[in-house]
Design a protein around this motif. Structure first.
Motif, PDB file in Angstrom:
ATOM      1  N   ASP A  90      49.519  49.095  38.603  1.00 32.83           N
ATOM      2  CA  ASP A  90      48.561  48.194  37.920  1.00 32.83           C
ATOM      3  C   ASP A  90      48.069  47.118  38.882  1.00 32.83           C
ATOM      4  O   ASP A  90      46.882  46.810  38.939  1.00 32.83           O
ATOM      5  CB  ASP A  90      49.235  47.513  36.716  1.00 32.83           C
ATOM      6  N   GLU A  93      45.754  48.568  41.667  1.00 34.09           N
ATOM      7  CA  GLU A  93      44.435  48.885  41.100  1.00 34.09           C
ATOM      8  C   GLU A  93      43.618  47.622  40.868  1.00 34.09           C
ATOM      9  O   GLU A  93      42.451  47.556  41.252  1.00 34.09           O
ATOM     10  CB  GLU A  93      44.619  49.555  39.732  1.00 34.09           C
ATOM     11  N   ALA A  94      44.269  46.619  40.272  1.00 36.36           N
ATOM     12  CA  ALA A  94      43.557  45.367  39.974  1.00 36.36           C
ATOM     13  C   ALA A  94      43.100  44.707  41.274  1.00 36.36           C
ATOM     14  O   ALA A  94      41.965  44.196  41.358  1.00 36.36           O
ATOM     15  CB  ALA A  94      44.468  44.425  39.177  1.00 36.36           C
ATOM     16  N   LEU A  96      42.431  46.133  44.206  1.00 32.74           N
ATOM     17  CA  LEU A  96      41.323  46.879  44.819  1.00 32.74           C
ATOM     18  C   LEU A  96      40.027  46.643  44.044  1.00 32.74           C
ATOM     19  O   LEU A  96      38.964  46.426  44.638  1.00 32.74           O
ATOM     20  CB  LEU A  96      41.652  48.382  44.876  1.00 32.74           C
ATOM     21  N   LYS A  97      40.127  46.646  42.718  1.00 30.73           N
ATOM     22  CA  LYS A  97      38.905  46.434  41.909  1.00 30.73           C
ATOM     23  C   LYS A  97      38.332  45.036  42.149  1.00 30.73           C
ATOM     24  O   LYS A  97      37.132  44.821  41.983  1.00 30.73           O
ATOM     25  CB  LYS A  97      39.220  46.636  40.423  1.00 30.73           C
ATOM     26  N   ALA A  98      39.218  44.094  42.519  1.00 31.82           N
ATOM     27  CA  ALA A  98      38.749  42.726  42.794  1.00 31.82           C
ATOM     28  C   ALA A  98      38.324  42.579  44.261  1.00 31.82           C
ATOM     29  O   ALA A  98      38.057  41.472  44.725  1.00 31.82           O
ATOM     30  CB  ALA A  98      39.869  41.732  42.454  1.00 31.82           C
ATOM     31  N   GLY A  99      38.289  43.699  44.981  1.00 32.87           N
ATOM     32  CA  GLY A  99      37.827  43.655  46.382  1.00 32.87           C
ATOM     33  C   GLY A  99      38.879  43.153  47.356  1.00 32.87           C
ATOM     34  O   GLY A  99      38.557  42.761  48.481  1.00 32.87           O
ATOM     35  N   LEU A 120      39.655  54.782  45.008  1.00 34.91           N
ATOM     36  CA  LEU A 120      39.380  53.468  44.433  1.00 34.91           C
ATOM     37  C   LEU A 120      39.139  52.435  45.547  1.00 34.91           C
ATOM     38  O   LEU A 120      38.244  51.594  45.461  1.00 34.91           O
ATOM     39  CB  LEU A 120      40.564  53.047  43.551  1.00 34.91           C
ATOM     40  N   GLU A 123      35.657  53.041  47.010  1.00 38.44           N
ATOM     41  CA  GLU A 123      34.586  52.560  46.098  1.00 38.44           C
ATOM     42  C   GLU A 123      34.404  51.052  46.195  1.00 38.44           C
ATOM     43  O   GLU A 123      33.312  50.542  46.008  1.00 38.44           O
ATOM     44  CB  GLU A 123      34.982  52.842  44.632  1.00 38.44           C
ATOM     45  N   ASN A 124      35.511  50.363  46.477  1.00 41.18           N
ATOM     46  CA  ASN A 124      35.444  48.898  46.501  1.00 41.18           C
ATOM     47  C   ASN A 124      35.365  48.337  47.917  1.00 41.18           C
ATOM     48  O   ASN A 124      35.542  47.136  48.122  1.00 41.18           O
ATOM     49  CB  ASN A 124      36.652  48.319  45.748  1.00 41.18           C
ATOM     50  N   CYS A 126      37.431  48.650  50.337  1.00 38.69           N
ATOM     51  CA  CYS A 126      38.711  48.035  50.726  1.00 38.69           C
ATOM     52  C   CYS A 126      39.562  48.964  51.587  1.00 38.69           C
ATOM     53  O   CYS A 126      39.448  50.188  51.516  1.00 38.69           O
ATOM     54  CB  CYS A 126      39.529  47.705  49.478  1.00 38.69           C
TER      55      CYS A 126
END
Ligand code: NAP
Ligand code: HSE
Length: 449
Positions: A90, A93-94, A96-99, A120, A123-124, A126
């Protein structure tokens, strides 16, 4: 050039987390020359704040709220060292999604979810780096992805579990039984309280899945890696191996001919002249064969506070360099092929088989016949010893005590390179024979191509 400051957050302050904290501190003065930036540790996430506060000089960095990290724009690199596949997944993922770029040592998660997390990260924009997830301190991932990228690799085999290597070394050098060596490994802190994942080969299987995926540019999952541990290895096996000029090592094997992949973990007889045979105690090593590099081997500490932190901080520096030069996500998922992973019955190997049989005329010929009927070519078949059983005067097969039980003989069979499926069927046939007392051991014998 004005040096940039890069915010870092540490998740976990256990063995590797604390080691990482210490190495980052030890590098504080010099890192700017190495990476062109100053790393600033901004948060340390734990569950038990009091226990963690006692371990560090800046207790104000300790938090038990992941939101502190994810909402801090100055944190550009998250170092995940809590382990497991739930909260760790979790948080990664969080992040990476936040860059935020991620460095992890989490072999469980990378082995099971590498592809999705790498996608993931890409996509970001990172980086997601995990050098410490395989063989601790030893550089393996970076050499496979970068330094050896100019090769078609055919084999990556390694001793990638320190606990089992320590146990096998004590059995070989000190004549210990498996249980005695495991107890010593536990006492010395090499084995975990629950050593199952180590001694049954699962820890090594996770590392093989990661190594094979990277080496052959094709996804291999943990489920693809057939796994056999070391719990059945006996001092007798080790003695017979020595007679053959070999030692027994738990080998993580990843092999490819370019059309398919073989991936498994198993104890193996390794000739003493092979470089892996000299890797003892809790050391790890990874042996690589490629069309351009030829043979290369990397050896060192596969676990521990500072050795593992060495690999973690090496990755953090790499990510920081990428940030400084604006080139993150340079190297993302390298699995661009879709090679099948061979079923284990189709894998070819030499085998060592030790079987206890009734000592009577014709028994060797019967065994040879079973192998011939199953297309198993035998290299050597040797009768090792005779012994008179304890219960003389009873007949095992009739149970009526009228015939004296025949003495036992130990037969050792070394096969040529054979198909595993054929060999297993032959062994099953031998197991079912009336004169077979027990199949004592069945171990692969490493043979270089
Ligand atoms: P560890 O000693 O058990 O430490 C885990 C740390 O994570 C503890 O500080 C724990 O805090 C914290 N933690 C656990 N769950 C958490 C959560 N949900 N939220 C916040 N903090 C949490 O583990 P380790 O041996 O350092 O291993 C860390 C990772 O490195 C694992 O993925 C492992 O596979 C990998 N690794 C370890 C080694 C090694 O030599 N140990 C070698 C290679 C790779 P509390 O104490 O407060 O619970
Ligand atoms: N339990 C592992 C070993 C260390 O014994 O090598 C962590 O990967």
């Amino acid at each position: 050039m004005e040096n940039r400051t890069i915010g870092v957050a540490l998740l976990g302050l256990g063995t590797v987390g604390l080691g990482t904290y210490k190495v980052l501190k030890a590098q504080r003065e010099e890192m700017v020359y190495k990476i062109g930036a100053q790393l600033e540790l901004r948060w340390i996430l734990v569950r038990n704040k009091e226990r963690a506060a006692a371990k560090v000089d800046e207790p104000e960095l300790i938090t038990d709220r992941f939101e502190d990290i994810i909402n801090d724009d100055k944190v550009e690199i998250v170092i995940e060292l809590i382990g497991g596949t739930t909260s760790a997944a979790d948080y990664i993922e969080a992040a990476l999604k936040a860059g935020k770029h991620v460095v992890t040592a989490n072999k469980d998660l990378i082995a099971s979810d590498h592809g999705r997390l790498m996608d993931l990260a890409k996509e970001n924009g990172c980086d997601l780096m995990f050098e410490a997830a395989v063989a601790g301190a030893i550089p393996v991932i970076t050499p496979l992805k970068q330094s050896l990228a100019a090769n078609h690799l055919s084999e990556v085999m390694g001793i990638v579990n320190g606990t089992t290597n320590y146990i096998l070394t004590r059995m070989e050098q000190d004549g210990m039984e498996f249980g005695e060596a495991l107890a010593l490994a536990t006492k010395l802190g090499y084995a975990e309280a629950d050593p199952t994942a180590d001694v049954e080969g699962l820890d090594a299987a996770r590392k093989v899945a990661i190594i094979a995926s990277i080496a052959f540019n094709s996804r291999v999952s943990v489920e693809d890696v057939r796994t056999e541990g070391i719990t059945k290895i006996t001092p007798d096996d080790i003695r017979y191996a020595q007679e053959m000029g070999c030692c027994i090592k738990l080998i993580g094997m990843a092999h490819s001919d370019g059309t398919s992949i073989e991936a498994y973990v198993a104890p193996m007889l390794i000739p003493k002249r092979h470089p892996l045979a000299a890797v003892n105690d809790s050391y790890n090593a990874v042996f690589v064969r490629g069309d351009a590099v030829d043979d290369a081997m990397f050896q060192g500490r596969g676990a521990g506070e500072l050795p593992t932190a060495s690999a973690v901080v090496g990755d953090v520096f790499d990510v920081a360099r990428n940030i400084v030069h604006g080139c993150n996500a340079r190297i993302s998922c390298t699995c661009y092929r879709h090679l099948p992973v061979k079923k284990m019955e189709d894998v070819q190997s030499r085998y060592f088989l030790r079987v206890e049989v009734e000592d009577r005329i014709g028994v060797l010929a019967e065994l040879a016949d079973v192998f011939a009927r199953h297309q198993v070519s035998v290299d050597q078949i040797i009768q090792k010893q005779r012994h008179i059983p304890f219960h003389e005067g009873t007949d095992r097969h009739t149970g009526d005590g009228t015939d004296k039980e025949l003495p036992s003989a130990q037969i050792v069979v070394i096969t040529d390179v054979v198909r595993e499926g054929d060999f297993q069927k032959a062994v099953q046939c031998i197991r079912d024979k009336k004169g077979t007392r027990q199949i004592c051991s069945m171990i692969r014998v490493y043979t270089a191509e």
